[in-house]
Design a protein around this motif. Structure first.
Motif, PDB file in Angstrom:
ATOM      1  N   GLU A 145      43.203  30.595  40.364  1.00 20.19           N
ATOM      2  CA  GLU A 145      43.055  29.325  41.060  1.00 20.19           C
ATOM      3  C   GLU A 145      43.161  28.137  40.108  1.00 20.19           C
ATOM      4  O   GLU A 145      43.029  26.986  40.523  1.00 20.19           O
ATOM      5  N   LEU A 146      43.410  28.399  38.842  1.00 20.13           N
ATOM      6  CA  LEU A 146      43.482  27.314  37.861  1.00 20.13           C
ATOM      7  C   LEU A 146      44.709  26.442  38.095  1.00 20.13           C
ATOM      8  O   LEU A 146      45.771  26.926  38.496  1.00 20.13           O
ATOM      9  N   MET A 202      42.116  56.411  27.559  1.00 20.27           N
ATOM     10  CA  MET A 202      41.389  56.853  28.740  1.00 20.27           C
ATOM     11  C   MET A 202      40.187  57.708  28.332  1.00 20.27           C
ATOM     12  O   MET A 202      40.211  58.321  27.260  1.00 20.27           O
ATOM     13  N   PRO A 203      39.129  57.731  29.185  1.00 21.50           N
ATOM     14  CA  PRO A 203      39.013  57.012  30.452  1.00 21.50           C
ATOM     15  C   PRO A 203      38.634  55.544  30.232  1.00 21.50           C
ATOM     16  O   PRO A 203      37.730  55.248  29.456  1.00 21.50           O
ATOM     17  N   ASN A 204      39.323  54.646  30.921  1.00 19.71           N
ATOM     18  CA  ASN A 204      39.030  53.218  30.778  1.00 19.71           C
ATOM     19  C   ASN A 204      39.460  52.444  32.023  1.00 19.71           C
ATOM     20  O   ASN A 204      40.350  52.863  32.769  1.00 19.71           O
ATOM     21  N   LEU A 205      38.813  51.339  32.243  1.00 23.60           N
ATOM     22  CA  LEU A 205      39.208  50.392  33.281  1.00 23.60           C
ATOM     23  C   LEU A 205      39.700  49.125  32.598  1.00 23.60           C
ATOM     24  O   LEU A 205      39.403  48.872  31.426  1.00 23.60           O
ATOM     25  N   VAL A 206      40.459  48.322  33.328  1.00 22.24           N
ATOM     26  CA  VAL A 206      41.010  47.072  32.793  1.00 22.24           C
ATOM     27  C   VAL A 206      40.836  45.987  33.838  1.00 22.24           C
ATOM     28  O   VAL A 206      41.054  46.228  35.033  1.00 22.24           O
ATOM     29  N   TYR A 207      40.445  44.798  33.399  1.00 22.74           N
ATOM     30  CA  TYR A 207      40.369  43.679  34.337  1.00 22.74           C
ATOM     31  C   TYR A 207      40.713  42.378  33.635  1.00 22.74           C
ATOM     32  O   TYR A 207      40.706  42.296  32.408  1.00 22.74           O
ATOM     33  N   MET A 208      41.022  41.343  34.443  1.00 21.77           N
ATOM     34  CA  MET A 208      41.411  40.052  33.878  1.00 21.77           C
ATOM     35  C   MET A 208      40.740  38.921  34.640  1.00 21.77           C
ATOM     36  O   MET A 208      40.868  38.819  35.859  1.00 21.77           O
ATOM     37  N   THR A 209      40.015  38.077  33.907  1.00 22.15           N
ATOM     38  CA  THR A 209      39.460  36.845  34.459  1.00 22.15           C
ATOM     39  C   THR A 209      40.180  35.657  33.824  1.00 22.15           C
ATOM     40  O   THR A 209      40.816  35.804  32.769  1.00 22.15           O
ATOM     41  N   THR A 210      40.068  34.486  34.456  1.00 22.16           N
ATOM     42  CA  THR A 210      40.801  33.325  33.951  1.00 22.16           C
ATOM     43  C   THR A 210      39.875  32.108  33.868  1.00 22.16           C
ATOM     44  O   THR A 210      38.986  31.923  34.698  1.00 22.16           O
ATOM     45  N   HIS A 211      40.128  31.274  32.839  1.00 24.64           N
ATOM     46  CA  HIS A 211      39.246  30.142  32.544  1.00 24.64           C
ATOM     47  C   HIS A 211      40.101  28.958  32.078  1.00 24.64           C
ATOM     48  O   HIS A 211      41.122  29.147  31.406  1.00 24.64           O
TER      49      HIS A 211
END
Length: 259
Positions: A145-146, A202-211
């Motif tokens: 939403e940036l 692995m095993p791993n998760l991945v995520y992305m936040t924005t600022h």
């Protein structure tokens, strides 16, 4: 007779609505590709290929949004890596893309310098690819939403590794049952949360936040640590020891990135 017709129409409508609901809950698949590069020349060649050949081609073949991200200047991998994020509605769509590009003459022409690069002048050192599936708590990727200049933004991509598959699944549960809600509450404008189904570490998760910038990113993490919802879940026994390694990348979107 009319009653039977009404019942039949009602059954059809119910099946249709159920189908729409299942479709709405269907989880995206993502390709997360890392280009390892060694020079500004390679980066320029890669930028030209992605901006003028790959992204226009995948748009044409039904993939509306593609993300390209690079490490911010303060990071040790700045100028050494470029990340490509491609969302797919299904594994069939993922598998079919390469064949579509092979037959796409406009793509072949626009990407000729990359596709036909000489062995002693490659556009990258190596490519590393992970195949991900969206978490149930956010089954589709979302756009940030940036609205500020892309060069000033900080996109934070984290990979949380676990010691065992069981502990990994508990961390995924933690995200689905509250952790991602905290990021949304704090206006971190997340793009995706995903489970790695094929790839390294692995095993791993991945995520992305924005600022919007680094100061806001740091403030978001300060708020996260003090959030009462986080305080209520972080020390629960079921979530103990779920992360053995946190690999954090601080990135910004390329000017031609859709995300």
């Amino acid at each position: 007779m009319k009653v039977k017709n009404l019942i039949s129409l009602g059954a059809i409508a119910l099946c249709f609505l159920m189908s729409l609901n299942l479709q709405a809950q269907k989880r995206d698949f993502y390709e997360l590709r890392t280009y390892h590069i060694e020079s500004a020349e390679q980066e320029a060649m890669l930028d030209d290929y992605l901006a003028n050949a790959f992204i226009p081609a995948v748009h044409k073949h039904g993939i509306a949004k593609v993300g390209v991200f690079k490490p911010i200047a303060s990071q040790p991998n700045a100028g050494k890596e470029v990340y490509l994020f491609v969302p797919f509605k299904s594994l069939d769509e993922y598998v079919a893309l390469e064949g579509k590009l092979a037959k796409d003459q406009a793509y072949q022409t626009a990407g000729s310098a990359y596709i036909n690069a000489a062995h002693d002048k490659p556009p990258y050192k190596r490519i590393e690819t992970s195949l991900l599936q969206a978490m149930t708590g956010q089954p589709k990727f979302t756009e940030s939403e940036l609205t500020n200049a892309k060069k000033d933004r900080v996109y934070e991509m984290r990979s949380y590794e676990a010691a065992t598959e069981r502990l990994y699944k508990q961390k995924v549960k933690m995200f689905n049952e509250g952790e991602m809600d905290i990021f949304s509450k704090l206006n971190c404008s997340p793009i995706f949360y995903a489970e790695t189904i094929a790839g390294a570490n692995m095993p791993n998760l991945v995520y992305m936040t924005t600022h919007e910038n680094m100061d806001i990113r740091n403030e978001h993490w300060k708020q996260f640590g003090a959030d009462p919802d986080w305080a209520g879940m972080k020390d629960l026994p079921e979530y103990a020891n779920t992360v053995s390694r946190n690999d954090t990348k601080l990135l910004y979107p390329a000017e031609y990135s859709d995300l």
